[in-house]
Design an enzyme around this catalytic site. Structure first.
Site, PDB file in Angstrom:
ATOM      1  N   CYS A  71       0.836  -1.202   0.000  1.00 23.04           N
ATOM      2  CA  CYS A  71       0.000   0.000   0.000  1.00 23.04           C
ATOM      3  C   CYS A  71       0.874   1.256   0.000  1.00 23.04           C
ATOM      4  O   CYS A  71       1.729   1.433   0.879  1.00 23.04           O
ATOM      5  CB  CYS A  71      -0.921   0.009   1.218  1.00 23.04           C
ATOM      6  SG  CYS A  71      -1.948   1.496   1.315  1.00 23.04           S
ATOM      7  N   HIS A 135      -3.243   0.822   8.580  1.00 22.20           N
ATOM      8  CA  HIS A 135      -3.830   0.394   7.307  1.00 22.20           C
ATOM      9  C   HIS A 135      -5.184  -0.269   7.483  1.00 22.20           C
ATOM     10  O   HIS A 135      -6.059  -0.154   6.625  1.00 22.20           O
ATOM     11  CB  HIS A 135      -2.866  -0.563   6.597  1.00 22.20           C
ATOM     12  CG  HIS A 135      -3.372  -1.067   5.286  1.00 22.20           C
ATOM     13  ND1 HIS A 135      -3.155  -0.394   4.100  1.00 22.20           N
ATOM     14  CD2 HIS A 135      -4.113  -2.166   4.967  1.00 22.20           C
ATOM     15  CE1 HIS A 135      -3.728  -1.062   3.108  1.00 22.20           C
ATOM     16  NE2 HIS A 135      -4.316  -2.142   3.594  1.00 22.20           N
ATOM     17  N   ASN A 175     -14.256   8.579  -0.097  1.00 21.32           N
ATOM     18  CA  ASN A 175     -14.920   7.416  -0.670  1.00 21.32           C
ATOM     19  C   ASN A 175     -14.477   6.195   0.131  1.00 21.32           C
ATOM     20  O   ASN A 175     -13.277   6.007   0.316  1.00 21.32           O
ATOM     21  CB  ASN A 175     -14.505   7.196  -2.129  1.00 21.32           C
ATOM     22  CG  ASN A 175     -14.862   8.362  -3.025  1.00 21.32           C
ATOM     23  OD1 ASN A 175     -15.841   9.058  -2.791  1.00 21.32           O
ATOM     24  ND2 ASN A 175     -14.072   8.586  -4.057  1.00 21.32           N
ATOM     25  N   HIS A 186      -6.423   1.756   2.199  1.00 21.13           N
ATOM     26  CA  HIS A 186      -5.984   2.502   3.384  1.00 21.13           C
ATOM     27  C   HIS A 186      -6.989   3.616   3.699  1.00 21.13           C
ATOM     28  O   HIS A 186      -7.501   4.269   2.783  1.00 21.13           O
ATOM     29  CB  HIS A 186      -4.608   3.111   3.115  1.00 21.13           C
ATOM     30  CG  HIS A 186      -3.924   3.631   4.326  1.00 21.13           C
ATOM     31  ND1 HIS A 186      -2.871   2.978   4.940  1.00 21.13           N
ATOM     32  CD2 HIS A 186      -4.142   4.735   5.069  1.00 21.13           C
ATOM     33  CE1 HIS A 186      -2.466   3.671   5.986  1.00 21.13           C
ATOM     34  NE2 HIS A 186      -3.233   4.747   6.085  1.00 21.13           N
ATOM     35  N   HIS A 188      -8.415   6.836   3.899  1.00 21.71           N
ATOM     36  CA  HIS A 188      -7.979   8.126   3.376  1.00 21.71           C
ATOM     37  C   HIS A 188      -9.141   8.820   2.681  1.00 21.71           C
ATOM     38  O   HIS A 188     -10.160   8.216   2.370  1.00 21.71           O
ATOM     39  CB  HIS A 188      -6.832   7.946   2.373  1.00 21.71           C
ATOM     40  CG  HIS A 188      -7.252   7.373   1.055  1.00 21.71           C
ATOM     41  ND1 HIS A 188      -7.610   6.056   0.886  1.00 21.71           N
ATOM     42  CD2 HIS A 188      -7.391   7.952  -0.181  1.00 21.71           C
ATOM     43  CE1 HIS A 188      -7.937   5.830  -0.377  1.00 21.71           C
ATOM     44  NE2 HIS A 188      -7.823   6.972  -1.044  1.00 21.71           N
ATOM     45  N   GLN A 190      -9.862  12.663   0.092  1.00 16.09           N
ATOM     46  CA  GLN A 190      -9.240  13.533  -0.899  1.00 16.09           C
ATOM     47  C   GLN A 190      -9.777  14.952  -0.737  1.00 16.09           C
ATOM     48  O   GLN A 190     -10.809  15.178  -0.106  1.00 16.09           O
ATOM     49  CB  GLN A 190      -9.524  13.028  -2.322  1.00 16.09           C
ATOM     50  CG  GLN A 190      -9.004  11.626  -2.595  1.00 16.09           C
ATOM     51  CD  GLN A 190      -9.302  11.181  -4.006  1.00 16.09           C
ATOM     52  OE1 GLN A 190      -8.812  11.758  -4.969  1.00 16.09           O
ATOM     53  NE2 GLN A 190     -10.122  10.144  -4.137  1.00 16.09           N
TER      54      GLN A 190
END
Length: 381
Positions: A71, A135, A175, A186, A188, A190
């Site tokens: 990753c 993770h 998302n 992972h 996260h 944006q």
């Protein structure tokens, strides 16, 4: 929260948001042999809808569902090099290696002999926000303190991107789930800095203008007041925030979260609003996970969702539109165990939505999944 900035091997910016001072993470060098960062994004105009469409063909080669031990969002450990050079982090933001929007290295070629093509460079900015170095976690697993750090990062990047001359709107979002189209597992999100006002924000802005002209009131304030008065669809509330399923919800399970004191962007939230947001947001995410429990292996994966922050467009000199009200839209496309809401002929072809779940029933289920301290009672006055 302590902020420090560094550079990746290809020149992209990386920003660490730490809960302890003097970590030295920003000074850790990126040891990867990366070529200089460049993109070829382009915007093309659709005159029938009066909308811009981004063309980012370079994203075809982006990383796609790598195994956990490869990753790129994990910290760098030993010889396993990643997008984050430091060996650990709290919250980190960096420029996307495969952005949909970014200043192009050269202007798009002229469209000689093509009168139907109106194009311009796909300027703007796309950033990745990693919520934790773990993770296997998700946002809903974070502590309130870590969620608060993410909020600080969102607010800081909203302010910074909103001041850029090539950004007209700042959009933080997450998302989650391969059903949504996630390519990295992972935890996260944006942040997009659009060079134009996206269609949904433009439509809300126009609706707010018309409402002000016809009633003299703010549209967002009126919607929140009406939902709080009806109470049928209110799912959670606190001193500073209220969450409800919209009366005309498009998605099977959808929540709008508004601050009771209207602000245009995340950067304008005060300390009390940010503190409570960290708690109520975690409650909502955990409630979404509880909608479709996983009693054993082989059941549906965790609830897929999109968490979308709607903020005011940027006006002259980086000033957000004060008539717009910051709010969160949190929704899942799962309508029942093993069943997804697909955007088929009516939604995809006509943008005319059909919902399979009554918003009042969805609100009742979400309230039941929330902790008692957060859930609102529809019969309260």
């Amino acid at each position: 929260m302590f902020r420090s900035t560094g550079r990746l091997a290809d020149g992209r910016e990386i920003i660490y948001y730490d809960e302890s001072p003097d970590t030295g993470r920003a000074a850790v060098a990126d040891r990867r042999p990366l070529p200089p960062f460049s993109t070829g994004s382009q915007l093309r105009y659709d005159p029938l809808l009066d909308e811009w469409v981004a063309l980012a063909a370079h994203r075809q080669n982006r990383t796609f569902l790598p195994p956990p031990d490869e990753c790129p969002l994990d910290p760098t450990r030993g010889d396993r090099l990643s997008e984050i050079p430091a060996g650990d982090y709290d919250v980190v933001v960096f420029e996307n290696r495969f952005p949909s929007l970014a200043p192009a290295s050269e202007e798009p070629g002229a469209a000689d002999g093509d009168p139907a093509l109106a194009a311009r460079p796909g300027a703007g900015r796309c950033e990745v926000v990693c919520f934790t170095s773990d993770h296997s976690a998700s946002f809903g697993d974070l502590s309130p303190e870590r969620a608060r750090t993410v909020i600080e990062a969102w607010a800081d990047r909203t302010e910074a991107l909103g001041a850029r001359p090539d950004v007209a709107h700042v959009y933080p979002f997450e998302n989650r789930g391969i059903e949504i189209g996630v390519t990295l597992q992972h935890p996260h999100g944006q942040i997009y800095g659009y060079p134009f006002v996206p269609p949904r924000i433009r439509a809300m802005t126009e609706a707010a203008r018309k409402h002000r002209e016809s009633t003299g009131a703010n549209l967002f304030d009126s919607v929140v007041a009406d939902e709080r008065s009806a109470r049928t669809r209110v799912v959670a509330e606190g001193e500073h925030w209220t969450a409800f399923v919209p009366a005309a919800a498009r998605w099977p399970y959808e929540v709008r979260l508004f601050p009771l004191r209207r602000v245009p962007t995340l950067a304008r939230l005060d300390e009390a609003q940010r503190d409570e947001l960290a708690r109520i947001y975690l409650d909502l995410l955990r409630a979404f996970d509880a909608l479709f429990p996983q009693p054993d292996e082989g059941t549906d994966p965790p609830t897929p969702y999109i968490s979308a922050w709607h903020q005011a467009p940027v006006e002259a000199e980086g000033t957000p539109d004060a008539e717009f009200a910051l709010h969160l839209q949190l929704f899942t496309l799962r309508r029942a165990p093993g069943k997804l809401k697909y955007l088929a002929g009516s939604e995809s072809g006509m943008a005319a939505w059909i919902n399979d779940v009554a918003p009042e029933d969805a609100a009742e289920r979400i309230r039941a999944a929330l902790p008692a301290r957060a859930a609102a009672r529809p019969t309260e006055s």
